[in-house]
Motif scaffolding. Sequence first.
Motif, PDB file in Angstrom:
ATOM      1  N   LEU A 117       0.823  -1.200   0.000  1.00 34.07           N
ATOM      2  CA  LEU A 117       0.000   0.000   0.000  1.00 34.07           C
ATOM      3  C   LEU A 117       0.862   1.257   0.000  1.00 34.07           C
ATOM      4  CD1 LEU A 117      -2.688  -0.958   2.689  1.00 34.07           C
ATOM      5  CD2 LEU A 117      -3.067  -0.774   0.232  1.00 34.07           C
ATOM      6  N   LEU A 118       0.422   2.267  -0.732  1.00 26.59           N
ATOM      7  CA  LEU A 118       0.943   3.624  -0.624  1.00 26.59           C
ATOM      8  C   LEU A 118      -0.151   4.477   0.002  1.00 26.59           C
ATOM      9  CD1 LEU A 118       2.595   4.090  -4.150  1.00 26.59           C
ATOM     10  CD2 LEU A 118       3.756   3.542  -1.992  1.00 26.59           C
ATOM     11  N   SER A 119       0.181   5.224   1.052  1.00 27.61           N
ATOM     12  CA  SER A 119      -0.788   6.057   1.747  1.00 27.61           C
ATOM     13  C   SER A 119      -0.614   7.508   1.322  1.00 27.61           C
ATOM     14  CB  SER A 119      -0.611   5.928   3.265  1.00 27.61           C
ATOM     15  OG  SER A 119      -1.487   6.802   3.939  1.00 27.61           O
ATOM     16  N   LEU A 120      -1.597   8.054   0.614  1.00 27.31           N
ATOM     17  CA  LEU A 120      -1.548   9.422   0.123  1.00 27.31           C
ATOM     18  C   LEU A 120      -2.621  10.226   0.840  1.00 27.31           C
ATOM     19  CD1 LEU A 120      -0.177   7.568  -2.043  1.00 27.31           C
ATOM     20  CD2 LEU A 120      -0.876   9.256  -3.728  1.00 27.31           C
ATOM     21  N   SER A 121      -2.230  11.041   1.812  1.00 25.27           N
ATOM     22  CA  SER A 121      -3.205  11.731   2.652  1.00 25.27           C
ATOM     23  C   SER A 121      -3.636  13.054   2.040  1.00 25.27           C
ATOM     24  CB  SER A 121      -2.648  11.943   4.063  1.00 25.27           C
ATOM     25  OG  SER A 121      -1.412  12.621   4.044  1.00 25.27           O
ATOM     26  N   ILE A 122      -4.952  13.241   2.061  1.00 18.70           N
ATOM     27  CA  ILE A 122      -5.624  14.387   1.462  1.00 18.70           C
ATOM     28  C   ILE A 122      -6.458  15.073   2.546  1.00 18.70           C
ATOM     29  CG2 ILE A 122      -7.355  15.104  -0.250  1.00 18.70           C
ATOM     30  CD1 ILE A 122      -4.787  14.103  -1.494  1.00 18.70           C
ATOM     31  N   GLY A 123      -6.506  16.397   2.512  1.00 14.47           N
ATOM     32  CA  GLY A 123      -7.410  17.139   3.386  1.00 14.47           C
ATOM     33  C   GLY A 123      -8.650  17.520   2.609  1.00 14.47           C
ATOM     34  N   PHE A 124      -9.770  16.872   2.884  1.00 18.98           N
ATOM     35  CA  PHE A 124     -11.001  17.143   2.144  1.00 18.98           C
ATOM     36  C   PHE A 124     -11.602  18.452   2.636  1.00 18.98           C
ATOM     37  CE2 PHE A 124     -10.353  12.598   1.789  1.00 18.98           C
ATOM     38  CZ  PHE A 124     -10.574  12.391   0.438  1.00 18.98           C
ATOM     39  N   GLY A 125     -11.445  19.503   1.821  1.00 21.16           N
ATOM     40  CA  GLY A 125     -11.902  20.823   2.222  1.00 21.16           C
ATOM     41  C   GLY A 125     -10.962  21.510   3.184  1.00 21.16           C
ATOM     42  N   GLU A 126      -9.818  20.908   3.454  1.00 20.47           N
ATOM     43  CA  GLU A 126      -8.821  21.481   4.346  1.00 20.47           C
ATOM     44  C   GLU A 126      -7.455  21.371   3.683  1.00 20.47           C
ATOM     45  OE1 GLU A 126      -9.217  20.197   8.555  1.00 20.47           O
ATOM     46  OE2 GLU A 126     -10.790  18.885   7.788  1.00 20.47           O
ATOM     47  N   GLY A 127      -6.498  22.146   4.182  1.00 17.99           N
ATOM     48  CA  GLY A 127      -5.138  22.029   3.682  1.00 17.99           C
ATOM     49  C   GLY A 127      -4.631  23.297   3.046  1.00 17.99           C
ATOM     50  N   GLU A 128      -3.367  23.236   2.633  1.00 23.44           N
ATOM     51  CA  GLU A 128      -2.690  24.415   2.112  1.00 23.44           C
ATOM     52  C   GLU A 128      -3.147  24.763   0.704  1.00 23.44           C
ATOM     53  OE1 GLU A 128       1.398  23.377   2.502  1.00 23.44           O
ATOM     54  OE2 GLU A 128       1.418  23.656   4.691  1.00 23.44           O
ATOM     55  N   ILE A 129      -3.610  23.779  -0.062  1.00 24.02           N
ATOM     56  CA  ILE A 129      -4.144  24.028  -1.397  1.00 24.02           C
ATOM     57  C   ILE A 129      -5.501  23.339  -1.509  1.00 24.02           C
ATOM     58  CG2 ILE A 129      -1.860  24.262  -2.451  1.00 24.02           C
ATOM     59  CD1 ILE A 129      -2.164  21.437  -3.545  1.00 24.02           C
ATOM     60  N   GLY A 130      -6.264  23.638  -2.543  1.00 29.02           N
ATOM     61  CA  GLY A 130      -7.581  23.050  -2.702  1.00 29.02           C
ATOM     62  C   GLY A 130      -7.535  21.551  -2.884  1.00 29.02           C
ATOM     63  N   SER A 131      -8.640  20.879  -2.530  1.00 30.06           N
ATOM     64  CA  SER A 131      -8.699  19.425  -2.613  1.00 30.06           C
ATOM     65  C   SER A 131      -8.501  18.918  -4.033  1.00 30.06           C
ATOM     66  CB  SER A 131     -10.040  18.926  -2.077  1.00 30.06           C
ATOM     67  OG  SER A 131     -10.209  19.271  -0.721  1.00 30.06           O
ATOM     68  N   ASP A 132      -9.053  19.631  -5.021  1.00 29.74           N
ATOM     69  CA  ASP A 132      -8.874  19.209  -6.409  1.00 29.74           C
ATOM     70  C   ASP A 132      -7.404  19.109  -6.768  1.00 29.74           C
ATOM     71  OD1 ASP A 132     -11.544  18.915  -7.115  1.00 29.74           O
ATOM     72  OD2 ASP A 132     -11.754  20.995  -7.767  1.00 29.74           O
ATOM     73  N   ASP A 133      -6.634  20.134  -6.399  1.00 23.59           N
ATOM     74  CA  ASP A 133      -5.205  20.139  -6.730  1.00 23.59           C
ATOM     75  C   ASP A 133      -4.442  19.111  -5.916  1.00 23.59           C
ATOM     76  OD1 ASP A 133      -5.522  22.119  -8.632  1.00 23.59           O
ATOM     77  OD2 ASP A 133      -5.114  23.754  -7.234  1.00 23.59           O
ATOM     78  N   GLN A 134      -4.865  18.888  -4.666  1.00 22.73           N
ATOM     79  CA  GLN A 134      -4.233  17.843  -3.862  1.00 22.73           C
ATOM     80  C   GLN A 134      -4.378  16.487  -4.544  1.00 22.73           C
ATOM     81  OE1 GLN A 134      -5.178  17.745   0.404  1.00 22.73           O
ATOM     82  NE2 GLN A 134      -5.897  19.858   0.267  1.00 22.73           N
ATOM     83  N   ILE A 135      -5.582  16.215  -5.030  1.00 21.64           N
ATOM     84  CA  ILE A 135      -5.842  14.912  -5.661  1.00 21.64           C
ATOM     85  C   ILE A 135      -5.075  14.772  -6.958  1.00 21.64           C
ATOM     86  CG2 ILE A 135      -7.651  13.558  -6.800  1.00 21.64           C
ATOM     87  CD1 ILE A 135      -9.507  14.468  -4.493  1.00 21.64           C
ATOM     88  N   ALA A 136      -5.035  15.824  -7.772  1.00 16.12           N
ATOM     89  CA  ALA A 136      -4.271  15.761  -9.018  1.00 16.12           C
ATOM     90  C   ALA A 136      -2.800  15.468  -8.734  1.00 16.12           C
ATOM     91  CB  ALA A 136      -4.421  17.066  -9.795  1.00 16.12           C
ATOM     92  N   SER A 137      -2.244  16.137  -7.726  1.00 13.75           N
ATOM     93  CA  SER A 137      -0.839  15.897  -7.367  1.00 13.75           C
ATOM     94  C   SER A 137      -0.640  14.493  -6.822  1.00 13.75           C
ATOM     95  CB  SER A 137      -0.381  16.928  -6.326  1.00 13.75           C
ATOM     96  OG  SER A 137      -0.421  18.236  -6.849  1.00 13.75           O
ATOM     97  N   ALA A 138      -1.613  14.006  -6.045  1.00 13.90           N
ATOM     98  CA  ALA A 138      -1.501  12.664  -5.463  1.00 13.90           C
ATOM     99  C   ALA A 138      -1.534  11.589  -6.542  1.00 13.90           C
ATOM    100  CB  ALA A 138      -2.619  12.439  -4.456  1.00 13.90           C
ATOM    101  N   VAL A 139      -2.376  11.768  -7.552  1.00 13.78           N
ATOM    102  CA  VAL A 139      -2.432  10.793  -8.642  1.00 13.78           C
ATOM    103  C   VAL A 139      -1.080  10.716  -9.342  1.00 13.78           C
ATOM    104  CG1 VAL A 139      -3.446  10.314 -10.909  1.00 13.78           C
ATOM    105  CG2 VAL A 139      -4.927  10.974  -8.997  1.00 13.78           C
ATOM    106  N   ARG A 140      -0.495  11.861  -9.643  1.00  7.51           N
ATOM    107  CA  ARG A 140       0.808  11.872 -10.310  1.00  7.51           C
ATOM    108  C   ARG A 140       1.885  11.248  -9.427  1.00  7.51           C
ATOM    109  NH1 ARG A 140       2.190  14.534 -14.719  1.00  7.51           N
ATOM    110  NH2 ARG A 140       0.558  15.585 -15.943  1.00  7.51           N
ATOM    111  N   TRP A 141       1.864  11.572  -8.132  1.00  3.36           N
ATOM    112  CA  TRP A 141       2.863  11.010  -7.211  1.00  3.36           C
ATOM    113  C   TRP A 141       2.728   9.489  -7.164  1.00  3.36           C
ATOM    114  CZ3 TRP A 141       3.623   7.920  -3.072  1.00  3.36           C
ATOM    115  CH2 TRP A 141       4.795   8.085  -2.333  1.00  3.36           C
TER     116      TRP A 141
END
Length: 402
Positions: A117-141
């Motif tokens: 498993l790879l654990s990619l943590s996202i803040g849904f509605g929280e965090g330094e950048i918007g959730s959409d951009d977090q997810i796009a970056s996580a997919v690439r990572w």
Amino acid sequence: MLGLVVASLAVATPAHADPVRDLEYWLDDYGIREAWNTTRGAGVTIAVIDTGIDGTHPDLAGAVVGGSDFSGLGARNGQQPVGSTGSEHGTLVGSLAAGRGSAPDTGVIGAAPEADLLSLSIGFGEGEIGSDDQIASAVRWAVDNGADVINMSLTRNTRDWPESWDDAFLYAMDNDVVVVAAAGNRGTGTYVVGAPATMPGVLTVGGVTRDEQVSAEASSQGITIGVSAPSEELVGALPGGGHAQWGGTSGASPIVAGIVALVRAAHPELDAANVINRITETARDRGPSGQDYSYGFGLVDAAAAVNDRVPEVDENPMGDLREWIRVNRRAPADDPTAAPTPLEPSAPPLIEARGPSGTLYPTPGQLRDVGIPLLVFVAFGGAFVVATARAVRAYGATRRRG
């Protein structure tokens, strides 16, 4: 009815002498144990884009081999659950994909118990950048760090998605990664699927009850559903070492992601399109023949997906994202401000379970924030006490024609 559940957990003698493992009915009902005679998923990596997986849980020991945080709220390795609500979600999801169990016959074991498993943590509605951009970056990572499968038990609550997802998801598909996504949960008002479950090329998972009927509470409907899997009476691992009985397509999706890992391990020569094709072609028909809006191609069958003879194909049966972008991207998204959220089905009223010290476990705040139906098992001298979480009605969604 809850009293009967509590009593049975306290006095029954399960076949494996472990109430948690005995709750995993899908291991036999969906051919997973039979598929393990061929493979248990070794050598395959599943990325879980969610709130973060607690890799210290006994059932996940050795399973989480890496990760990253994209919210700015968690640990660098992605293994610190994040979010002011529902931070347990990622650990529950990860355990159903590739949990190891705490012993051969105890604890939660995932559909692919030898996958990584790879654990990619996202803040849904929280965090330094918007959730959409977090997810796009996580997919690439995930792609760049060896993922063969990406699980996304989340929804954007709209039929459309931002252009940043075009590039990220195409990057995954161009690099032969299978993306699996949950359809959503009708119990919170999501009656039809939303992105990423609306995206061509994504293997979207609907949910069914224990008697294999489409779930009225825990599955949205839509013509993009690929297959269906159990979404009620599930059990998963909680951060800190506990277990919970829960439900929703959030759980159905990682079960299928684990089965995808089994197929990839058994057939390393196949590309992502043919891996998905084995899943859809071997599904057990439900409802109308072929793909339909309730069950997709049918109920997932791990043993058949791993072992049956299936002709190879040239195209992904779930569609072509690149072609969709070419034809449709000229039109504006219907809600560019929407943000992804973890999937949250409805739940029974809160019941407090007190330990010997008189403190609540989990705390009332934890139960309130989870927003998924938790039946939390707390061991006191071999007995189990059941607590349930309150519901959080989170969102609605619209349907995109395929």
